[in-house]
Design an enzyme around this catalytic site. Sequence first.
Site, PDB file in Angstrom:
ATOM      1  N   TYR A 147       5.710   6.318   7.212  1.00  0.00           N
ATOM      2  CA  TYR A 147       5.461   5.530   8.421  1.00  0.00           C
ATOM      3  C   TYR A 147       6.782   5.309   9.145  1.00  0.00           C
ATOM      4  O   TYR A 147       7.856   5.312   8.533  1.00  0.00           O
ATOM      5  CB  TYR A 147       4.793   4.197   8.058  1.00  0.00           C
ATOM      6  N   TYR A 157       7.079  -5.429   8.112  1.00  0.00           N
ATOM      7  CA  TYR A 157       6.964  -4.285   7.196  1.00  0.00           C
ATOM      8  C   TYR A 157       7.953  -4.408   6.039  1.00  0.00           C
ATOM      9  O   TYR A 157       7.705  -3.911   4.940  1.00  0.00           O
ATOM     10  CB  TYR A 157       7.179  -2.986   7.975  1.00  0.00           C
TER      11      TYR A 157
END
Length: 262
Positions: A147, A157
Amino acid sequence: MTTGLLQGKRGIITGIANNMSISWAIAQLARKHGAELCFTYQSEILEKRVKPLAEEVGCNFVSELDVTNPESITNLFAEVKEKWGTFDFLLHGMAFSDRNELKGRYIDTSLGNFNNSLHISCYSLVELAREAEKLMNDGGSIVTLSYYGAEKVIPNYNVMGVAKAALEASVRYLANDMGENNIRVNAISAGPIKTLSGSVIGDFNSMLRSHAATAPLKRNTLQQDVAGAAVYLFSQLASGVTGEIHYVDCGYNVMGSNKIVG
């Protein structure tokens, strides 16, 4: 089933949690292209979800895999060797982090979760590749899922960004190590997708809205988008491709700034 890009090929699919998983979409398309598959599951709870999905695509090879347990990894590949002898491709689709640490500040990451996240999300690729190499006698393809948070800061994240950065670096080093045996190693960097793992990231819906507004294609990435790229990377069409991070994010990664969405 019609003849396809993976006709006569055998592959291991990891990372299926339910019918929304990216790994499941990849498995479905791989089967449509003629591949024979082995599905793995991590626990008894996931076994109850994975086995019906395997049956749905006519796959009767389903095996347990807990990447935190070296014996489990050894047992999987022993079973693959017994049933198939050799195989052709591997999907590394697992990632994990404590959902309580996928919000707030990265600096507050605990040592335990840091180690666990890196082990499951990154080092497991190294372990699986090491065992896969022994059975990919005629070369092969390994694909993992990454990602954009591996290279840019994505709010919430946190440690998963660090894990994905390590994963992408591992792809390059593994590609170098395994290239002499004609084994290709690549990663797909997918845009945010509504999956079980994605849902644990703080304010994930805002991430989806921003991505769709910013990406040149003006939409979010779909599981099927990633599946198409994976089948290509598994196939001989990608015979000269290794060590790459292949973006499947509707073009989001080329943009210089995000569009703010309320």
